[in-house]
Design a protein around this motif. Sequence first.
Motif, short mmCIF file in Angstrom:
data_model
loop_
_atom_site.label_atom_id
_atom_site.label_comp_id
_atom_site.label_asym_id
_atom_site.label_seq_id
_atom_site.Cartn_x
_atom_site.Cartn_y
_atom_site.Cartn_z
N THR A 123 118.32 -8.68 10.02
CA THR A 123 118.98 -7.50 9.44
C THR A 123 117.97 -6.57 8.78
N LEU A 124 117.04 -7.13 8.03
CA LEU A 124 116.01 -6.34 7.36
C LEU A 124 115.12 -5.63 8.38
N ARG A 125 114.72 -6.34 9.41
CA ARG A 125 113.85 -5.73 10.43
C ARG A 125 114.54 -4.57 11.13
N LEU A 126 115.83 -4.71 11.41
CA LEU A 126 116.57 -3.63 12.06
C LEU A 126 116.69 -2.40 11.16
N LEU A 127 116.91 -2.62 9.87
CA LEU A 127 117.00 -1.51 8.93
C LEU A 127 115.66 -0.79 8.81
N TYR A 128 114.59 -1.54 8.77
CA TYR A 128 113.28 -0.92 8.67
C TYR A 128 112.88 -0.23 9.97
N ARG A 129 113.38 -0.73 11.08
CA ARG A 129 113.13 -0.01 12.33
C ARG A 129 113.73 1.40 12.26
N TRP A 167 119.03 12.24 1.94
CA TRP A 167 119.50 11.11 1.16
C TRP A 167 119.96 10.00 2.10
N LEU A 168 119.37 8.80 1.95
CA LEU A 168 119.57 7.70 2.89
C LEU A 168 120.04 6.43 2.17
N SER A 169 120.28 5.40 2.96
CA SER A 169 120.61 4.05 2.46
C SER A 169 121.84 4.07 1.56
N LEU A 170 122.99 4.27 2.17
CA LEU A 170 124.23 4.34 1.41
C LEU A 170 124.88 2.97 1.24
N PHE A 171 125.00 2.24 2.33
CA PHE A 171 125.70 0.95 2.30
C PHE A 171 124.87 -0.18 2.90
N ALA A 172 124.27 0.09 4.04
CA ALA A 172 123.64 -0.98 4.83
C ALA A 172 122.51 -1.66 4.07
N TYR A 173 121.60 -0.89 3.52
CA TYR A 173 120.46 -1.52 2.85
C TYR A 173 120.87 -2.30 1.61
N PRO A 174 121.71 -1.73 0.72
CA PRO A 174 122.13 -2.54 -0.43
C PRO A 174 122.81 -3.84 -0.02
N MET A 175 123.64 -3.78 1.04
CA MET A 175 124.33 -4.98 1.49
C MET A 175 123.38 -6.00 2.11
N SER A 176 122.25 -5.52 2.61
CA SER A 176 121.29 -6.44 3.24
C SER A 176 120.55 -7.30 2.24
N GLY A 177 120.51 -6.85 0.99
CA GLY A 177 119.74 -7.57 -0.02
C GLY A 177 118.26 -7.25 0.01
N GLY A 178 117.84 -6.34 0.90
CA GLY A 178 116.44 -5.98 0.97
C GLY A 178 115.55 -7.19 1.21
N SER A 198 121.77 -11.96 2.21
CA SER A 198 122.27 -10.75 2.88
C SER A 198 123.78 -10.84 3.01
N LEU A 199 124.45 -9.72 2.77
CA LEU A 199 125.90 -9.64 2.93
C LEU A 199 126.29 -9.00 4.25
N MET A 200 125.30 -8.69 5.08
CA MET A 200 125.59 -8.00 6.33
C MET A 200 124.84 -8.66 7.49
N PRO A 201 125.56 -9.08 8.52
CA PRO A 201 124.87 -9.66 9.69
C PRO A 201 124.16 -8.59 10.50
N ALA A 202 123.18 -9.00 11.24
CA ALA A 202 122.39 -8.06 12.04
C ALA A 202 123.26 -7.31 13.05
N THR A 203 124.32 -7.94 13.52
CA THR A 203 125.17 -7.32 14.53
C THR A 203 125.90 -6.08 14.02
N LEU A 204 125.99 -5.90 12.70
CA LEU A 204 126.70 -4.75 12.13
C LEU A 204 125.77 -3.62 11.70
#
Length: 250
Positions: free
Chosen positions: A23-29, A196-207, A212-218
């Motif tokens: 999940t983290l790698r996908l967000l950073y991509r 302005w970025l990172s509204l929901f996905a990054y906070p839910m990922s736990g950085g 992490s509260l979000m699976p990579a598939t989402l």
Amino acid sequence: MFHAASLDQRQIVHRDVWEKKETLRLLYRDFHRRLLDNCPAGRVLDIGGGTAHIKDFRADIISADILSFPGIDVVADAHRLPFPNEFFAGVVMLDVLHHLERPIEFLREASRVLKRGGRLVMIEPAMTSVARRFYEYFHDEPVDMAADPFAHVVINPDRDPFDANQAIPTLLFATSAAQSRVENAVSSLRVRSVRWLSLFAYPMSGGFQSWSLMPATLVGSMLALEEKVPEAVRRKIAFRMMVVLQRTEQ
């Protein structure tokens, strides 16, 4: 050849989390894509590369950091870059500016190594109404909104490279008045945009936390949803800001 004993333990932990969290790698991509999409064609410098994960996205980038790590090409202080004038078409940074002791001095140095028309692109913490509370109460890096990022600072040779003030990017770029002050202090740079970025996905990922509260598939669908949120709302809830500055043609 690098040996673990010669590396900062925080770097090792950081890279270990990176390798374990898809999940983290996908967000950073997504972050890396945004950074590089805003750079002109040509040579790109990644400052504060840390554990060099941007090279998982694009291998030909020159990565610099004040600490050694596999994948870091140049060990250097961002305030004194060992490159010729007008050497890069783009300079990118991810969560780095708020760690720098003298941000205005750095901006002048970044401008020096940029070609005319080149761009400095940064993604940094944003102290919006919602995000600021999370940063203040749940993040280990301090938030000092009373700091003056334009103030003269005496160089501290013993400063920890991980020292930070997460408020610095917001103090420099969140308002048009602050942006004008930056442009007056660094006359060779102009602010092209603040996004302005990172509204929901990054906070839910736990950085870079283990949870992490979000699976990579989402990740893909969540990022697509974020793009549909109106700008007025983004400015109140975003956890990050992307700042694009351009070296003037003169």
